[in-house]
Design an enzyme around this catalytic site. Structure first.
Site, PDB file in Angstrom:
ATOM      1  N   GLU A  26     -78.778  44.680   0.389  1.00 47.40           N
ATOM      2  CA  GLU A  26     -79.237  45.756   0.895  1.00 47.40           C
ATOM      3  C   GLU A  26     -78.086  46.879   0.987  1.00 47.40           C
ATOM      4  OE1 GLU A  26     -80.852  47.699   5.248  1.00 47.40           O
ATOM      5  OE2 GLU A  26     -80.623  45.530   4.960  1.00 47.40           O
ATOM      6  N   ASN A  71     -83.815  47.837   6.556  1.00 47.62           N
ATOM      7  CA  ASN A  71     -83.642  48.938   7.399  1.00 47.62           C
ATOM      8  C   ASN A  71     -83.163  50.362   6.659  1.00 47.62           C
ATOM      9  OD1 ASN A  71     -84.530  47.239   9.295  1.00 47.62           O
ATOM     10  ND2 ASN A  71     -82.669  47.443  10.556  1.00 47.62           N
ATOM     11  N   ASN A 171     -90.532  48.087   5.157  1.00 45.61           N
ATOM     12  CA  ASN A 171     -89.521  47.233   5.651  1.00 45.61           C
ATOM     13  C   ASN A 171     -89.812  47.125   7.374  1.00 45.61           C
ATOM     14  OD1 ASN A 171     -87.499  45.198   5.657  1.00 45.61           O
ATOM     15  ND2 ASN A 171     -86.643  46.836   7.043  1.00 45.61           N
ATOM     16  N   GLU A 172     -90.218  46.019   7.650  1.00 41.52           N
ATOM     17  CA  GLU A 172     -90.172  45.870   9.113  1.00 41.52           C
ATOM     18  C   GLU A 172     -90.950  47.204  10.108  1.00 41.52           C
ATOM     19  OE1 GLU A 172     -86.304  44.744  10.632  1.00 41.52           O
ATOM     20  OE2 GLU A 172     -86.353  42.713   9.717  1.00 41.52           O
ATOM     21  N   TYR A 243     -84.116  35.271  11.670  1.00 40.63           N
ATOM     22  CA  TYR A 243     -82.847  34.832  11.609  1.00 40.63           C
ATOM     23  C   TYR A 243     -82.472  33.852  12.629  1.00 40.63           C
ATOM     24  CZ  TYR A 243     -82.435  38.903   8.539  1.00 40.63           C
ATOM     25  OH  TYR A 243     -82.186  39.929   7.613  1.00 40.63           O
ATOM     26  N   GLU A 291     -86.681  37.903   4.340  1.00 44.34           N
ATOM     27  CA  GLU A 291     -85.513  38.083   5.133  1.00 44.34           C
ATOM     28  C   GLU A 291     -85.339  36.842   5.899  1.00 44.34           C
ATOM     29  OE1 GLU A 291     -84.040  41.548   7.148  1.00 44.34           O
ATOM     30  OE2 GLU A 291     -85.000  42.654   5.527  1.00 44.34           O
ATOM     31  N   GLN A 352     -78.034  37.968   3.435  1.00 44.58           N
ATOM     32  CA  GLN A 352     -78.138  38.606   2.052  1.00 44.58           C
ATOM     33  C   GLN A 352     -77.580  37.816   0.869  1.00 44.58           C
ATOM     34  OE1 GLN A 352     -77.563  42.887   2.318  1.00 44.58           O
ATOM     35  NE2 GLN A 352     -78.831  43.075   4.070  1.00 44.58           N
TER      36      GLN A 352
END
Length: 504
Positions: A26, A71, A171-172, A243, A291, A352
């Site tokens: 990202e 994001n 995304n999200e 996460y 992710e 990442q």
């Protein structure tokens, strides 16, 4: 204590999609600028990409890299990253409160992907933008020529299209933190119409719709049901994110988090089945876990920048978790879960790849090194391709906040029929005692142990650094024995293992 495991050749879960070992980059912190791209670095190539980093990425053999966010993508104008570099505008990145120079865009990223031998997964901005910009970007990237955007790509130096197949529809979008956050119905309608437009351009594209950002979202799992009811017929995968954190320093709870991961995957698999049945569809949707990683070490040090108290810096250090030995065990358990769930998890991306919660770290102008978590990912990517075995296990366990009787030994097995190997990945979560692995390898013909690697350190807090890059690293282990179909091996407390068996 003993962990009894049976692996039978004919008892399999699924063929593992090699794309489960993908990665993510990202425009965030030093992931791109100072990570893969540093024109003044001694190892930089003609495009300004660091050669030492590229070499390590090639070791990991990631089949795709998701880009440019995250994001970041929800307020990104892809057009700012094309054309002559001296004419590209700087942009304020609202996601991470930094300044984006746009010196790296799709052309530079695509060239880097060619260098490291991977494919692109590109994300579309469905936050601040929408269908029109998305279809223009796909045309720019994938159309041969003779149209406005494809001819602009040719003018910018790339004659042939890149033919990118993997596209993320935002995304999200369930997250209130996301620029352009939407309700499930709002997003589902937009994603459906965008997907229909992209299918009109090329029906062979693989489209990924946003699922929940994590399993604790108040809208989970209704979000998945609503979004899929809109998009089931026009997408291929639904994305999930998770996460893994241990701020309380509770090793037992931390290393059982993959129980929560497994339940998360199972719930979404159930939602997929529900929507499929409701629509009377013959189509299968699968999960793209694009992710995942350990992320909590850097939270406090990032606060000043993320709260906007440091202005709009360009590529500052952000989310630079320094991983320890305990995180090796966590990453090993996560990857084992993806192998065991290979029937529904077909793509995944470690988040990442460089500097930002990453297996690879760099010093600006200096060295690059492998973080502790590099190694379990390396072993899984290299040897975890083939058929996932359904292992029968009998192992004592422990109780924790994430479940009762969590087995001390977390194990996954993969049969590489073409290469003639069976590989086992095992993590001993017992904090005080070694576990004796009693493994039956049945139905594979003659077998012999060819390699046993272990990662272990006396300190859970041990880390790798530029000065000590091998403080935590794999070591060869002797002592495992294979007598006929019975393999025995000692697994010391809190240790990671990769055992390869050659079979006829």
């Amino acid at each position: 204590m003993k962990a009894a495991v049976t692996a039978y050749k004919g008892y399999t879960i699924s063929r593992i999609d090699h794309r489960v070992y993908g990665a993510f980059l990202e425009h965030l912190g030093r992931a791109v600028y100072g990570g893969i791209y540093e024109p003044d670095h001694p190892t930089a190539d003609a495009d300004g990409m660091r050669g030492d980093v590229a070499e390590m990425v090639r070791e990991l053999n990631v089949p795709f890299v998701r880009y440019p966010g995250g994001n970041f993508v929800s307020a990104y104008n892809w057009e700012d990253g094309i054309g002559p570099k001296d004419q590209r505008p700087a942009q304020l990145d609202l996601a991470w409160h930094t300044t984006e120079s746009n010196q790296v865009g799709v052309h530079e990223f695509a060239a880097w992907c060619d260098t490291v031998g991977t494919e692109m997964m590109l994300a579309l901005n469905l936050g601040s933008r929408g269908l029109e910009e998305a279809r223009n970007f796909v045309e720019y990237v994938n159309h041969p020529g003779g149209s406005k955007w494809s001819d602009m790509r040719r003018k910018n130096g790339r004659a042939e299209p890149w033919d990118v197949k993997l596209w993320c529809l935002g995304n999200e979008m369930d997250g209130p933190w996301q620029i352009g956050h939407k309700t499930a119905d709002e997003y589902g309608r937009l994603a459906e119409e965008t997907a229909k437009a992209l299918r009109a351009f090329d029906p062979s594209l693989e489209l990924i719709v946003c699922g929940s950002s994590h399993a604790n979202m108040p809208t989970f799992p209704q979000w998945e049901a609503t979004v899929l009811e809109h998009t089931y017929d026009v997408v291929d995968h639904i994305s999930l994110h998770m996460y893994f954190r241990n701020p309380e320093k509770n090793t037992g709870d931390y290393l059982a988090l993959n129980e929560k991961l497994d339940a998360y995957i199972g719930t979404v698999a159930g939602v997929i089945s529900y929507v499929k049945a409701k629509k009377r569809s013959k189509k299968d949707i699968t999960i793209c876990f694009d992710e995942w990683n350990v992320w909590y070490h850097s939270n406090e040090q990032d606060r000043k920048i993320l709260e906007g108290r440091d202005g709009w810096p360009e590529a500052p250090p952000l989310l630079e978790d320094i991983y320890n030995f305990e995180d090796v065990l966590q990453v090993g358990c996560i990857l084992n879960t993806f192998i065991r769930r290979s029937d529904v998890v077909k793509l995944a991306a470690i988040a990442q790849l460089v500097n930002v919660i990453a297996p690879i770290m760099t010093e600006t102008g200096g060295s690059a090194w492998r973080q502790t978590t590099f190694f379990p990912f390396f072993f899984a990517s290299k040897y975890g391709r083939g058929n996932a075995l359904h292992l029968l296990t009998d192992c004592p366990g422990y109780d924790c906040v994430h479940g009762d009787n969590v087995p001390y030994v977390d194990v996954a097995g993969v049969h590489d029929e073409e290469g003639g190997f069976v590989t086992f990945f095992a993590v001993n979560r017992n904090q005080t005692e070694a576990m004796e692995l009693d493994l039956t390898v049945a139905g594979f013909g003659s077998a012999r142990i060819v390699e046993h690697k272990m990662i272990r350190h006396d300190s859970l807090e041990a880390v790798n650094t530029a000065d000590k890059p091998d403080e935590v690293a794999p070591q060869d282990v002797e002592g495992a024995n294979l007598d006929g179909e019975r393999l025995s091996a000692n697994l010391p407390s809190l240790s990671y293992h990769m055992i390869r068996v050659a079979v006829s």
